[in-house]
Design a protein around this motif. Sequence first.
Motif, PDB file in Angstrom:
ATOM      1  N   PRO A  26       0.838  -1.274  -0.002  1.00 28.63           N
ATOM      2  CA  PRO A  26       0.003  -0.115  -0.139  1.00 28.63           C
ATOM      3  C   PRO A  26       0.859   1.092  -0.111  1.00 28.63           C
ATOM      4  O   PRO A  26       0.554   2.130  -0.765  1.00 28.63           O
ATOM      5  CB  PRO A  26      -0.978  -0.098   1.347  1.00 28.63           C
ATOM      6  N   ALA A  27       1.932   1.165   0.531  1.00 32.29           N
ATOM      7  CA  ALA A  27       2.818   2.429   0.705  1.00 32.29           C
ATOM      8  C   ALA A  27       3.314   2.705  -0.752  1.00 32.29           C
ATOM      9  O   ALA A  27       3.316   3.916  -1.078  1.00 32.29           O
ATOM     10  CB  ALA A  27       3.882   2.290   1.576  1.00 32.29           C
ATOM     11  N   PHE A  28       3.407   1.795  -1.604  1.00 29.28           N
ATOM     12  CA  PHE A  28       4.244   1.830  -2.825  1.00 29.28           C
ATOM     13  C   PHE A  28       2.752   2.236  -3.804  1.00 29.28           C
ATOM     14  O   PHE A  28       2.862   3.233  -4.642  1.00 29.28           O
ATOM     15  CB  PHE A  28       4.564   0.641  -3.458  1.00 29.28           C
ATOM     16  N   SER A  29       1.785   1.587  -3.527  1.00 33.31           N
ATOM     17  CA  SER A  29       0.546   1.771  -4.323  1.00 33.31           C
ATOM     18  C   SER A  29      -0.105   3.132  -4.191  1.00 33.31           C
ATOM     19  O   SER A  29      -0.742   3.720  -5.194  1.00 33.31           O
ATOM     20  CB  SER A  29      -0.449   0.848  -4.429  1.00 33.31           C
ATOM     21  N   ILE A  30      -0.183   3.566  -3.207  1.00 35.19           N
ATOM     22  CA  ILE A  30      -0.669   4.926  -2.829  1.00 35.19           C
ATOM     23  C   ILE A  30       0.032   6.021  -3.672  1.00 35.19           C
ATOM     24  O   ILE A  30      -0.672   6.797  -4.269  1.00 35.19           O
ATOM     25  CB  ILE A  30      -0.671   5.173  -1.319  1.00 35.19           C
ATOM     26  N   GLY A  31       1.127   6.098  -3.561  1.00 36.39           N
ATOM     27  CA  GLY A  31       2.161   6.983  -4.195  1.00 36.39           C
ATOM     28  C   GLY A  31       2.130   6.708  -5.697  1.00 36.39           C
ATOM     29  O   GLY A  31       2.248   7.836  -6.243  1.00 36.39           O
ATOM     30  N   LEU A  32       2.189   5.680  -6.155  1.00 32.43           N
ATOM     31  CA  LEU A  32       2.172   5.280  -7.577  1.00 32.43           C
ATOM     32  C   LEU A  32       0.942   5.520  -8.240  1.00 32.43           C
ATOM     33  O   LEU A  32       0.823   5.998  -9.515  1.00 32.43           O
ATOM     34  CB  LEU A  32       2.598   3.833  -7.438  1.00 32.43           C
ATOM     35  N   ALA A  33      -0.163   5.513  -7.339  1.00 30.34           N
ATOM     36  CA  ALA A  33      -1.620   5.770  -8.171  1.00 30.34           C
ATOM     37  C   ALA A  33      -1.612   7.392  -8.451  1.00 30.34           C
ATOM     38  O   ALA A  33      -2.178   7.558  -9.612  1.00 30.34           O
ATOM     39  CB  ALA A  33      -2.604   5.396  -7.130  1.00 30.34           C
ATOM     40  N   SER A  34      -1.123   7.897  -7.454  1.00 27.40           N
ATOM     41  CA  SER A  34      -1.223   9.593  -7.717  1.00 27.40           C
ATOM     42  C   SER A  34      -0.217  10.052  -8.805  1.00 27.40           C
ATOM     43  O   SER A  34      -0.414  10.762  -9.622  1.00 27.40           O
ATOM     44  CB  SER A  34      -0.606  10.177  -6.406  1.00 27.40           C
ATOM     45  N   TYR A  35       0.976   9.270  -8.877  1.00 29.17           N
ATOM     46  CA  TYR A  35       1.919   9.600  -9.929  1.00 29.17           C
ATOM     47  C   TYR A  35       1.487   9.216 -11.189  1.00 29.17           C
ATOM     48  O   TYR A  35       1.704   9.925 -12.263  1.00 29.17           O
ATOM     49  CB  TYR A  35       3.263   8.464  -9.486  1.00 29.17           C
ATOM     50  N   LEU A  36       0.798   8.053 -11.428  1.00 35.47           N
ATOM     51  CA  LEU A  36       0.111   7.654 -12.577  1.00 35.47           C
ATOM     52  C   LEU A  36      -0.749   8.927 -13.083  1.00 35.47           C
ATOM     53  O   LEU A  36      -1.132   9.226 -14.131  1.00 35.47           O
ATOM     54  CB  LEU A  36      -0.713   6.441 -12.687  1.00 35.47           C
ATOM     55  N   ALA A  37      -1.816   9.327 -11.990  1.00 37.46           N
ATOM     56  CA  ALA A  37      -2.674  10.374 -12.336  1.00 37.46           C
ATOM     57  C   ALA A  37      -1.895  11.531 -12.731  1.00 37.46           C
ATOM     58  O   ALA A  37      -2.350  12.382 -13.801  1.00 37.46           O
ATOM     59  CB  ALA A  37      -3.557  10.616 -11.043  1.00 37.46           C
ATOM     60  N   VAL A  38      -0.640  11.997 -12.364  1.00 38.13           N
ATOM     61  CA  VAL A  38      -0.094  12.992 -12.744  1.00 38.13           C
ATOM     62  C   VAL A  38       0.495  12.956 -14.226  1.00 38.13           C
ATOM     63  O   VAL A  38       0.334  13.728 -14.947  1.00 38.13           O
ATOM     64  CB  VAL A  38       1.066  13.118 -11.784  1.00 38.13           C
ATOM     65  N   LEU A  39       0.980  11.649 -14.418  1.00 40.05           N
ATOM     66  CA  LEU A  39       1.824  11.662 -15.856  1.00 40.05           C
ATOM     67  C   LEU A  39       0.486  11.655 -16.866  1.00 40.05           C
ATOM     68  O   LEU A  39       0.705  12.245 -17.938  1.00 40.05           O
ATOM     69  CB  LEU A  39       2.250   9.991 -15.581  1.00 40.05           C
ATOM     70  N   GLU A  40      -0.585  10.786 -16.627  1.00 45.45           N
ATOM     71  CA  GLU A  40      -1.661  10.994 -17.442  1.00 45.45           C
ATOM     72  C   GLU A  40      -2.273  12.543 -17.754  1.00 45.45           C
ATOM     73  O   GLU A  40      -2.633  12.838 -18.765  1.00 45.45           O
ATOM     74  CB  GLU A  40      -3.066  10.042 -17.336  1.00 45.45           C
ATOM     75  N   GLY A  41      -2.358  13.360 -16.533  1.00 41.85           N
ATOM     76  CA  GLY A  41      -2.707  14.677 -16.714  1.00 41.85           C
ATOM     77  C   GLY A  41      -1.734  15.481 -17.533  1.00 41.85           C
ATOM     78  O   GLY A  41      -2.203  16.237 -18.471  1.00 41.85           O
ATOM     79  N   LEU A  42      -0.493  15.455 -17.305  1.00 41.68           N
ATOM     80  CA  LEU A  42       0.442  15.756 -18.208  1.00 41.68           C
ATOM     81  C   LEU A  42       0.417  15.670 -19.538  1.00 41.68           C
ATOM     82  O   LEU A  42       0.600  16.758 -20.362  1.00 41.68           O
ATOM     83  CB  LEU A  42       1.795  15.389 -17.376  1.00 41.68           C
ATOM     84  N   TRP A  43       0.319  14.273 -19.947  1.00 43.02           N
ATOM     85  CA  TRP A  43       0.138  13.764 -21.283  1.00 43.02           C
ATOM     86  C   TRP A  43      -1.227  14.444 -21.824  1.00 43.02           C
ATOM     87  O   TRP A  43      -0.978  15.275 -22.971  1.00 43.02           O
ATOM     88  CB  TRP A  43      -0.055  12.469 -21.366  1.00 43.02           C
ATOM     89  N   LEU A  44      -2.178  14.629 -21.254  1.00 42.00           N
ATOM     90  CA  LEU A  44      -3.479  15.248 -21.666  1.00 42.00           C
ATOM     91  C   LEU A  44      -3.106  16.807 -22.056  1.00 42.00           C
ATOM     92  O   LEU A  44      -3.572  17.351 -22.962  1.00 42.00           O
ATOM     93  CB  LEU A  44      -4.560  15.068 -21.013  1.00 42.00           C
ATOM     94  N   ALA A  45      -2.587  17.579 -20.937  1.00 38.35           N
ATOM     95  CA  ALA A  45      -2.030  18.913 -21.110  1.00 38.35           C
ATOM     96  C   ALA A  45      -1.082  19.203 -22.218  1.00 38.35           C
ATOM     97  O   ALA A  45      -1.121  20.531 -22.693  1.00 38.35           O
ATOM     98  CB  ALA A  45      -1.663  19.294 -19.561  1.00 38.35           C
TER      99      ALA A  45
END
Length: 478
Positions: A26-45
């Motif tokens: 969970p310590a890894f997946s909590i941070g990685l889920a947010s990182y994935l959201a940031v990456l996809e948001g930057l791609w769209l932007a």
Amino acid sequence: MLSNLDALLLARIQFGFTVAFHIIFPAFSIGLASYLAVLEGLWLATGRAVYLDLFKYWIKIFAVAFAMGVVSGLVMSYQFGTNWSVFSDKAGPVLGPMMAYEVLSAFFLEAGFLGVMLFGMRKVGPRLHFLATLAVAAGTFFSAFWILSVNSWMHTPQGYGTNAQGQFVPEDWWAIVFNPSFPYRLVHMVLAAYLTTALVVGAVGAWHLLRDRRRAVGGATEGARTMFSMAMWMAALVAPVQILAGDAHGLNTLEHQPAKVMAMEGHFASHPDGAPLVLFGWPDEAAGTVRYAVEIPKLSSLILKHGLNEPMKGLDTVPRANWPPVPVVFWSFRVMVGLGFTILLLGLVSLWARLKGRLYEWPALHRFALAMGPAGFVAVLAGWITTEVGRQPFTVYGLLRTAESASPLSAPAVASSLVAFVVIYFAVFAMGVLYILRLMSKPPHIGEHGVESGRPIRTAGITPAPAVDPGRAMQPAE
């Protein structure tokens, strides 16, 4: 032989072993889920292919880590019913509903949108897919919210009453959920998850930078540079905040669980004129002293009471039966703090390298980041040990002792399940971790996708590729 040990000790070893395995995922997946959201948001932007490919690169790793976190968490529920049935009976009216809220508000959100996040881009399109990614990231946060609320109530119980059967029953849900230690522990844990993920991402980026130093920008190196830069920004900006959050959490712990802080600091004796900060030493519980201590006079009082001469109570004011295991708490706390400041050092060195234009050209920094890859997991485990062992000898602090919480089982029964868990965990999770490491060893491939909403995806220094269906572009790479 394990069967010759006390059943209570075996039950504690079993729970500690399974939680130690579980908490890192969970310590890894909590941070990685947010990182994935940031990456996809930057791609769209921005339309830059590097963000899309890094998203595809890390989403496969997230899927494996998430699955292992779910599987390892199920075993803990099993133990509540088998090894800790008395605790479950007494605390169940308070903790049971909150665990159910975690499933309903967090796990269902994660599980409901995970399939869309992994496989649904061609069906729902990039923007709805981004909402699914945000939902998964929010679900991981809500899961941390409820689990930490449950655990924090065990440390600082309030808002409860007792019935004729000796059970804790809820009287004020607001006070139960938002108990005194919960806000501090939530912030501290979520920031720890983000730093843990950043260190892993930074280590992977550093690994590929070290391997591909002669490659031109636009190949594997562009992805490595991007992930390394993002990770170093996180270390530089969040590590100082985490240290401040940890200090605030420590002050809260001093107020509500002073014996834990006394063990962390190695204060066996009271100090009426200012307590020293014990940097290192060997706590001797029998003698009530820290042998071979290396100290800074009065600094502990300055940190905890904001005054050099402020008095500090020691464990000599606490009944010995209520002492936590001092050596364990003392050393786990120092491991956590030492790693925290080392992470801060990494962030500061990366800032200096960035200012000098050497962030991607300094092998010593990359080796430092690579060595720090596992540091977040170790720090999380050390912090968990400090928190949970420091709560002993209670399961519900000051109200229910650990010795009174266990099921009436024989030692051989607990020993047999412990052996089974050890064998299965090392076999299954070792394979999972090795597979994740194998995925990380492969470089991300940049510049192979086309358009998003009719706009060519941009890559640094590369001619845009021919337009393709963005849904097809989002499918995980083979």
